[in-house]
Design a protein around this motif. Structure first.
Motif, mmCIF file in Angstrom:
data_model
loop_
_atom_site.group_PDB
_atom_site.id
_atom_site.type_symbol
_atom_site.label_atom_id
_atom_site.label_comp_id
_atom_site.label_asym_id
_atom_site.label_seq_id
_atom_site.Cartn_x
_atom_site.Cartn_y
_atom_site.Cartn_z
ATOM 1 N N GLY A 253 1.156 -0.817 0.065
ATOM 2 C CA GLY A 253 -0.285 -0.204 -0.380
ATOM 3 C C GLY A 253 0.684 1.332 0.484
ATOM 4 N N GLN A 254 -0.147 2.366 0.061
ATOM 5 C CA GLN A 254 1.283 3.502 0.616
ATOM 6 C C GLN A 254 1.797 4.021 2.063
ATOM 7 O OE1 GLN A 254 0.637 5.595 -2.310
ATOM 8 N NE2 GLN A 254 -0.290 3.623 -3.234
ATOM 9 N N VAL A 255 1.421 2.916 2.647
ATOM 10 C CA VAL A 255 2.081 3.442 4.202
ATOM 11 C C VAL A 255 2.615 2.833 4.908
ATOM 12 C CG1 VAL A 255 1.633 4.217 5.996
ATOM 13 C CG2 VAL A 255 0.522 5.299 5.158
ATOM 14 N N SER A 256 2.539 1.292 4.741
ATOM 15 C CA SER A 256 2.782 0.127 5.373
ATOM 16 C C SER A 256 4.176 -0.108 4.412
ATOM 17 C CB SER A 256 1.880 -1.038 5.418
ATOM 18 O OG SER A 256 0.282 -0.231 6.100
ATOM 19 N N ALA A 257 4.834 -0.137 5.323
ATOM 20 C CA ALA A 257 6.342 -0.562 4.916
ATOM 21 C C ALA A 257 6.801 -0.988 5.966
ATOM 22 C CB ALA A 257 7.206 0.031 3.921
ATOM 23 N N LEU A 258 8.314 -2.678 5.865
ATOM 24 C CA LEU A 258 8.725 -3.260 6.732
ATOM 25 C C LEU A 258 10.741 -3.113 6.383
ATOM 26 C CD1 LEU A 258 8.245 -6.644 6.835
ATOM 27 C CD2 LEU A 258 6.470 -5.209 5.584
ATOM 28 N N PRO A 259 11.374 -3.097 6.958
ATOM 29 C CA PRO A 259 13.069 -3.091 6.017
ATOM 30 C C PRO A 259 12.954 -5.398 5.367
ATOM 31 C CG PRO A 259 13.093 -2.901 8.693
ATOM 32 C CD PRO A 259 12.106 -3.472 8.009
ATOM 33 N N LEU A 260 13.604 -5.437 4.617
ATOM 34 C CA LEU A 260 13.997 -6.760 3.925
ATOM 35 C C LEU A 260 14.356 -7.601 4.569
ATOM 36 C CD1 LEU A 260 14.388 -6.378 0.275
ATOM 37 C CD2 LEU A 260 12.230 -6.999 0.745
ATOM 38 N N PRO A 261 13.999 -8.842 5.127
ATOM 39 C CA PRO A 261 14.119 -9.817 5.642
ATOM 40 C C PRO A 261 15.488 -10.424 5.091
ATOM 41 C CG PRO A 261 11.791 -10.599 4.688
ATOM 42 C CD PRO A 261 12.004 -9.038 5.160
ATOM 43 N N SER A 262 15.851 -11.170 5.776
ATOM 44 C CA SER A 262 17.651 -11.958 5.023
ATOM 45 C C SER A 262 16.700 -12.572 3.592
ATOM 46 C CB SER A 262 17.892 -12.792 5.847
ATOM 47 O OG SER A 262 17.579 -13.626 6.229
ATOM 48 N N HIS A 263 15.684 -13.596 3.303
ATOM 49 C CA HIS A 263 15.201 -14.290 2.800
ATOM 50 C C HIS A 263 15.080 -13.470 1.594
ATOM 51 C CE1 HIS A 263 11.740 -14.018 4.589
ATOM 52 N NE2 HIS A 263 11.314 -14.521 3.588
ATOM 53 N N LEU A 264 15.146 -12.530 1.384
ATOM 54 C CA LEU A 264 14.573 -11.235 0.793
ATOM 55 C C LEU A 264 15.453 -10.449 -0.420
ATOM 56 C CD1 LEU A 264 10.648 -10.485 1.304
ATOM 57 C CD2 LEU A 264 11.098 -13.141 0.418
ATOM 58 N N ARG A 265 16.113 -10.400 -0.103
ATOM 59 C CA ARG A 265 17.273 -9.610 -0.664
ATOM 60 C C ARG A 265 17.582 -9.490 -1.536
ATOM 61 N NH1 ARG A 265 20.418 -8.843 6.156
ATOM 62 N NH2 ARG A 265 18.118 -8.169 6.936
ATOM 63 N N GLN A 266 18.506 -10.575 -1.730
ATOM 64 C CA GLN A 266 18.380 -10.761 -3.897
ATOM 65 C C GLN A 266 17.639 -11.025 -4.597
ATOM 66 O OE1 GLN A 266 21.725 -11.257 -3.432
ATOM 67 N NE2 GLN A 266 21.435 -10.900 -1.766
ATOM 68 N N ILE A 267 16.472 -10.273 -4.348
ATOM 69 C CA ILE A 267 15.194 -10.598 -5.630
ATOM 70 C C ILE A 267 15.366 -9.022 -5.997
ATOM 71 C CG2 ILE A 267 12.271 -10.645 -5.380
ATOM 72 C CD1 ILE A 267 12.514 -12.404 -2.851
ATOM 73 N N ALA A 268 14.897 -8.884 -7.438
ATOM 74 C CA ALA A 268 15.370 -7.589 -8.201
ATOM 75 C C ALA A 268 13.887 -7.003 -7.568
ATOM 76 C CB ALA A 268 15.368 -7.846 -9.749
ATOM 77 N N GLU A 269 14.385 -5.057 -7.481
ATOM 78 C CA GLU A 269 13.200 -4.789 -6.982
ATOM 79 C C GLU A 269 12.281 -4.381 -8.503
ATOM 80 O OE1 GLU A 269 15.340 -0.319 -6.731
ATOM 81 O OE2 GLU A 269 15.576 -0.659 -5.201
ATOM 82 N N GLY A 270 10.654 -4.927 -7.386
ATOM 83 C CA GLY A 270 9.665 -4.656 -8.711
ATOM 84 C C GLY A 270 8.541 -5.021 -7.726
ATOM 85 N N THR A 271 7.481 -5.470 -8.769
ATOM 86 C CA THR A 271 5.643 -6.107 -7.710
ATOM 87 C C THR A 271 5.736 -6.831 -7.538
ATOM 88 O OG1 THR A 271 4.881 -3.969 -8.913
ATOM 89 C CG2 THR A 271 2.927 -5.309 -8.738
ATOM 90 N N TYR A 272 4.749 -7.283 -6.939
ATOM 91 C CA TYR A 272 4.688 -8.723 -6.664
ATOM 92 C C TYR A 272 3.790 -8.184 -5.541
ATOM 93 C CZ TYR A 272 10.148 -9.184 -7.791
ATOM 94 O OH TYR A 272 11.262 -9.013 -8.162
ATOM 95 N N ILE A 273 3.313 -10.364 -5.890
ATOM 96 C CA ILE A 273 1.961 -10.559 -4.242
ATOM 97 C C ILE A 273 2.906 -11.196 -2.980
ATOM 98 C CG2 ILE A 273 -0.202 -11.719 -3.895
ATOM 99 C CD1 ILE A 273 -0.523 -11.612 -7.298
ATOM 100 N N PHE A 274 2.311 -10.375 -2.054
ATOM 101 C CA PHE A 274 3.060 -10.943 -0.654
ATOM 102 C C PHE A 274 2.104 -11.739 -0.013
ATOM 103 C CE2 PHE A 274 5.423 -7.215 -1.784
ATOM 104 C CZ PHE A 274 7.001 -8.013 -1.903
ATOM 105 N N GLY A 275 2.035 -12.911 0.156
ATOM 106 C CA GLY A 275 2.073 -13.594 1.340
ATOM 107 C C GLY A 275 2.229 -13.914 2.602
#
Length: 358
Positions: A253-275
């Protein structure tokens, strides 16, 4: 005694009940068929039992083609949702009936009935009629009779669905141990992800007649290959939200954000679906890694020692499975603490990109 399905399909008229399906089931391993109602579980079991014929494809037991073999010659036992017993026979004779039909000796019948009754803990009911027993006890009789048949294939089609919660929990814990000491190939159909996890072994996840994924139960649970599998293997359903990875953050969304956890740090920037599964969302901060989302309560339900909270967070709704009793009001503002290490990432077309570390 490997049971194999090779490109098996089933159509009725123009309706596809099973898409081409290839699966292998090994003896001595509990194999779970997981899927919602209408996913094809019962159709699959009926084809294996010989109660229906596949439209195409073959079914093998070891290297023998049994596709055209009638049910009575397939060496299959099946237990249904509704307990099916002979009402005019005693519990003993219900369990003994397959052995009598097979021409076993009196001594063999005594042994078979004794072992099956002991495994299902119904030794004290052998002289009673099925109508004198509770629903749970009657289903134990039906399972004992299936075990007494000593078949090479045992099929259980949601056998616990009509039992009360306590009885279901007891039999879920007991069945794998009962089956472990037998050499039969066992298939267990269920709609419940929690039941599949308890039973363990191997799993095949179905949806709308399609095989989505198969493998060991724990591996499929931890690494669903698609969003569809993740949702099928989660109860409550897998929480999902579209967002972005950018500037070292995971943004929802527009406000909710959190630092990238270690298992996601190698993923390229872009749009995804998070579960994220409901039990990885918390109403209290219990470690420093949890970021804070702000939500609004849409519904709150207390179930035993847990509280299920349906909350609106920006433009998405999530379910929180919180330990303890939380008395929340409709419209109340709450803080939600997700565990970043438990987040899945899927592509916008639903393919798994990253899963939490085991």
């Amino acid at each position: 005694m490997t049971l194999s399905l090779r490109d098996v399909t089933k159509t009725v008229g123009r309706e596809l009940h099973l898409a081409p399906m290839t699966l292998n089931f090994s003896p001595g391993v509990f194999s779970v068929i997981l899927g919602r109602t209408g996913s094809g579980k019962t159709t699959l079991l009926r084809l294996i039992a010989g109660l229906d014929r596949p439209t195409s494809g073959k079914i093998f037991l070891d290297d023998k083609d049994i596709t055209e073999v009638p049910p009575r010659h397939r060496d299959v036992a099946m237990v249904y949702q509704q307990f099916v017993n002979y009402p005019s026979l005693s519990v003993y004779e219900n369990i003994a009936s397959p052995a009598r039909q097979a021409g076993k000796s009196a001594a063999e019948i005594e042994r078979i009935v004794g072992e099956a009754a002991a495994a299902l803990r119904i030794e004290n009911f052998l002289s009673r009629q099925p109508g004198e027993l509770s629903g749970g006890q009657q289903q134990r009789v039906a399972i004992a009779r299936a075990l007494a048949k000593e078949s090479r294939i045992l099929l259980l089609d949601e056998p616990l669905v009509n039992l009360d919660y306590k009885l279901r929990e007891e039999l879920r814990q007991e069945l794998p141990e009962i089956i472990r000491h037998r050499s039969a190939t066992v298939l267990y159909a269920t709609t419940e992800p929690a039941e599949a996890l308890i039973l363990g072994g191997n799993i095949a996840v179905l949806a709308q007649g399609r095989l989505l994924q198969s493998g060991t139960t724990l591996d499929v649970y931890r690494r669903p290959i698609s969003l569809e599998v993740g949702e099928a293997f989660s109860d409550p359903p897998l929480n999902r939200a579209k967002g972005r990875i950018e500037n070292g953050q995971l943004r929802l969304g527009q406000v909710s954000a959190l630092p990238l956890p270690s298992h996601l740090r190698q993923i390229a920037e872009g749009t995804y679906i998070f579960g994220i599964r409901a039990h990885h969302l918390h109403l209290r901060q219990d470690n420093d890694r949890q970021a804070i989302f702000t939500g609004t309560v849409e519904l709150s339900e207390i179930s035993g020692s847990e509280t299920y909270v349906y909350a609106r967070i920006e433009d998405f709704s999530w379910v929180i499975q919180a330990s303890g009793v939380h008395r929340l009001q409709l419209g109340e503002k709450i803080s939600v603490f997700p565990d970043p290490q438990s987040i899945y990432v899927f592509s916008t077309d639903g393919r798994l990109i990253a899963a939490p570390s085991a």
